[in-house]
Design a protein around this motif. Structure first.
Motif, mmCIF file in Angstrom:
data_model
loop_
_atom_site.group_PDB
_atom_site.id
_atom_site.type_symbol
_atom_site.label_atom_id
_atom_site.label_comp_id
_atom_site.label_asym_id
_atom_site.label_seq_id
_atom_site.Cartn_x
_atom_site.Cartn_y
_atom_site.Cartn_z
ATOM 1 N N GLY A 154 -3.030 -8.759 -14.199
ATOM 2 C CA GLY A 154 -2.389 -7.500 -13.835
ATOM 3 C C GLY A 154 -1.359 -7.189 -14.898
ATOM 4 N N THR A 207 1.952 -5.945 -15.965
ATOM 5 C CA THR A 207 3.204 -5.688 -15.268
ATOM 6 C C THR A 207 4.330 -5.538 -16.267
ATOM 7 O OG1 THR A 207 3.813 -8.010 -15.093
ATOM 8 C CG2 THR A 207 2.478 -7.108 -13.319
ATOM 9 N N MET A 219 -5.949 -5.695 1.159
ATOM 10 C CA MET A 219 -6.585 -5.788 -0.154
ATOM 11 C C MET A 219 -5.619 -5.287 -1.216
ATOM 12 S SD MET A 219 -9.805 -6.948 0.055
ATOM 13 C CE MET A 219 -10.915 -6.178 -1.105
ATOM 14 N N ASN A 220 -6.158 -4.724 -2.266
ATOM 15 C CA ASN A 220 -5.309 -4.375 -3.395
ATOM 16 C C ASN A 220 -4.548 -3.089 -3.143
ATOM 17 O OD1 ASN A 220 -6.637 -6.514 -4.342
ATOM 18 N ND2 ASN A 220 -7.914 -5.403 -5.790
ATOM 19 N N LYS A 221 -3.311 -3.104 -3.524
ATOM 20 C CA LYS A 221 -2.457 -1.945 -3.296
ATOM 21 C C LYS A 221 -2.513 -1.047 -4.525
ATOM 22 C CE LYS A 221 0.288 -5.021 -0.521
ATOM 23 N NZ LYS A 221 1.305 -6.049 -0.648
ATOM 24 N N LYS A 222 -3.598 -0.340 -4.669
ATOM 25 C CA LYS A 222 -3.845 0.416 -5.880
ATOM 26 C C LYS A 222 -2.888 1.589 -6.039
ATOM 27 C CE LYS A 222 -7.967 -1.358 -7.020
ATOM 28 N NZ LYS A 222 -7.811 -2.219 -5.910
ATOM 29 N N ALA A 282 0.057 1.896 -5.587
ATOM 30 C CA ALA A 282 1.417 1.591 -6.013
ATOM 31 C C ALA A 282 1.480 0.935 -7.385
ATOM 32 C CB ALA A 282 2.080 0.682 -4.984
ATOM 33 N N LEU A 283 0.413 1.069 -8.150
ATOM 34 C CA LEU A 283 0.426 0.407 -9.453
ATOM 35 C C LEU A 283 1.523 0.960 -10.333
ATOM 36 C CD1 LEU A 283 -3.391 0.241 -10.097
ATOM 37 C CD2 LEU A 283 -1.854 -1.646 -9.580
ATOM 38 N N LEU A 284 2.162 0.059 -10.974
ATOM 39 C CA LEU A 284 3.268 0.435 -11.840
ATOM 40 C C LEU A 284 2.724 1.003 -13.148
ATOM 41 C CD1 LEU A 284 6.337 0.307 -12.120
ATOM 42 C CD2 LEU A 284 6.035 -1.884 -13.253
ATOM 43 N N ILE A 285 3.266 2.109 -13.554
ATOM 44 C CA ILE A 285 2.881 2.673 -14.834
ATOM 45 C C ILE A 285 3.843 2.154 -15.896
ATOM 46 C CG2 ILE A 285 2.485 4.773 -16.132
ATOM 47 C CD1 ILE A 285 0.629 4.317 -13.715
ATOM 48 N N ALA A 286 3.286 1.499 -16.873
ATOM 49 C CA ALA A 286 4.113 0.886 -17.904
ATOM 50 C C ALA A 286 4.123 1.772 -19.141
ATOM 51 C CB ALA A 286 3.566 -0.497 -18.237
ATOM 52 N N PHE A 327 2.183 -8.761 -9.600
ATOM 53 C CA PHE A 327 0.978 -8.955 -8.798
ATOM 54 C C PHE A 327 1.049 -10.362 -8.208
ATOM 55 C CE2 PHE A 327 -0.153 -5.612 -11.672
ATOM 56 C CZ PHE A 327 -0.973 -4.774 -10.931
ATOM 57 N N THR A 372 -1.583 -0.340 -19.162
ATOM 58 C CA THR A 372 -0.202 0.053 -19.449
ATOM 59 C C THR A 372 0.055 1.523 -19.143
ATOM 60 O OG1 THR A 372 -0.898 0.464 -21.710
ATOM 61 C CG2 THR A 372 0.139 -1.669 -21.243
#
Ligand SMILES: [Cu+2]
Lengths: 155, 271
Positions: free
Chosen positions: B221, B223, B1-4, B6-10, A140, A67
């Motif tokens: 993941g 999200t 592969m994984n688009k690290k 651009a991970l969304l910060i929650a 995802f 998170t």
């Protein structure tokens, strides 16, 4: 292959990972529960799968992210290569060494349930996380699945 | 592969503390058992599929995915009759089952291997052998997902538990049959061509090593839904709270927006 004993921790030196393991059930929709999303959260064993070391596909789930920070417990899972090894410690005091067979990436929309969770003729393990983050939807769209099998155990 | 990158910060959570312990090895839910099989091609269909069945008492939920079957028949979606066969040898027929030597294992010729029809995997209505050839409730087209919950008859349940239940999907592309066999009529329904009722996929149901098969793809993941323009649209907050061995300490409030990432369940056959 070994008798049942719940796993308590997972160690994957090649990606600098050691984590305790939660016990995960199923939610009301019949989907596997996942661990909490906070930073530092452990991975978990799906308790309706075989325990590691028993015949069949033992299932370990971990978040790719958290998170608050990008690095979830299985953030680096996709880096694992065939032949690399990792270990699982169980409640009975045994330590089991598994070898990586392969890594597969599946679209969630066509997740091949039996190809991942179907019966096997030896003690196998699945380490599963998410991938394919889609910024436009905040979702995802993929799962990364590392397939492994039991090499040895000590007690 | 994984688009690290651009991970969304929650948002951070008001989670005070948590403790956890490992769970014990788990038996199946309340007498629920699970059966599964991978479907293999017969008669050169080149199709593939998988089936798993969750059984609680006499309530069976059958989930099936198939692909690569014959797509059309007379310009419409090809109807694929599908059954759980029982009380045979509990196996899929080998090429030697083609006793007529016409190059096609007919449903009748496969009988000694997989047995008689115990359950029809129909899309609605009757699931008995009486619905076996009702093509209106057959699977349709080259690829489909089937999911249905129904009361399973005792004979099928007994055969499944004995390892003698075999899922068979019927219906071949006539063009793939030897020329002479293309002109033959069905051994089951004299008005239909042999291809229409002959087996295309087959698999013997085995007890699953999973006490309960997880549905869908794992939500591993974290999200959050993008901020909705319509504020009344709240994210799905149904989440894991103490369902397993996880115990939230007093004062810990878990309220995380986790949007479901997949909705793979369909109640009927869908393309
Ligand atoms: Cu049949």
């Amino acid at each position: 292959m070994l008798a049942a004993s719940a796993p308590v921790s997972l160690s994957v030196p090649d990606i600098g990972l050691t984590t305790p393991l939660l016990s995960l059930g199923r939610d009301a929709k019949g989907e596997a529960e996942v661990p909490p999303g906070e930073a530092g959260s452990p991975a978990g064993w799906y308790k309706y799968s075989p325990t590691p070391g028993e015949q069949g596909p033992s299932v370990i789930l971990g978040h790719v992210n958290t998170t608050t920070i990008p690095e979830g417990v299985f953030y680096r899972l996709h880096e694992l290569k065939p032949g690399e090894q990792f270990s699982v410690s169980r409640a009975d005091g045994s330590v089991l060494v598994f070898g990586v067979d392969r890594t597969e990436i599946f679209q969630k929309a066509s997740f091949p349930t039996l190809a991942v969770y179907g019966n096997t003729d030896r003690a196998e393990i699945r380490l599963i996380t998410c991938g394919g983050y889609e910024p436009s939807t905040g979702e995802f769209v993929e799962n990364t699945v590392v397939y492994g099998h039991l090499l040895s155990s000590t007690k | 592969m994984n688009k690290k990158s651009a991970l969304l910060i929650a948002p951070a959570l008001a989670l005070a503390a948590m403790t956890f312990s490992s769970g014990a090895a788990m038996a199946a839910d309340n007498g629920t058992s699970t059966f599964e099989t991978n479907l293999g091609a017969i008669n050169g269909s080149n199709a593939t599929g998988s089936v798993w069945i969750t059984l609680t008492g006499d309530q069976a939920t059958v989930t099936e995915n198939v692909s690569g079957l014959a797509a059309t028949f007379n310009g419409a979606a090809y109807p694929h009759a599908q059954h759980i066969h029982i009380d045979g040898a509990g196996v899929c027929p080998a090429p030697s089952a083609d006793t007529s030597g016409d190059g096609v294992i007919s449903t009748t010729e496969g009988g000694p291997s997989y047995g008689k029809i115990g359950t029809t995997l129909s899309t609605s209505g009757d699931t008995s052998d009486k619905a076996a050839l009702d093509l209106a409730v057959a699977g349709m087209g080259a690829s489909y997902k089937y999911e249905r919950t129904f009361t399973m008859n005792a004979e099928t349940i007994a055969s499944m538990k004995a390892g003698k239940a075999v899922v068979v999907v019927h219906g071949l592309d006539p063009a793939t049959l030897p020329a002479a066999a293309q002109k033959e009529m069905s051994d089951l329904a004299p008005t239909l061509p042999l291809a229409a009722t002959s087996p295309a996929l087959c698999g013997t149901l085995a007890v699953s090593q999973m006490a309960a098969m997880p549905g869908g793809a794992p939500g591993t993941g974290v999200t959050t839904a993008l901020a909705p323009t319509n504020a009344s649209t709240s994210p799905d907050v149904a989440w894991f709270v103490g369902g397993g061995a996880l115990v939230l300490a007093a004062g810990g409030a878990l309220a995380l927006g986790r949007k479901r990432t997949v909705a793979a369940h369909k109640s009927t056959v869908a393309k």
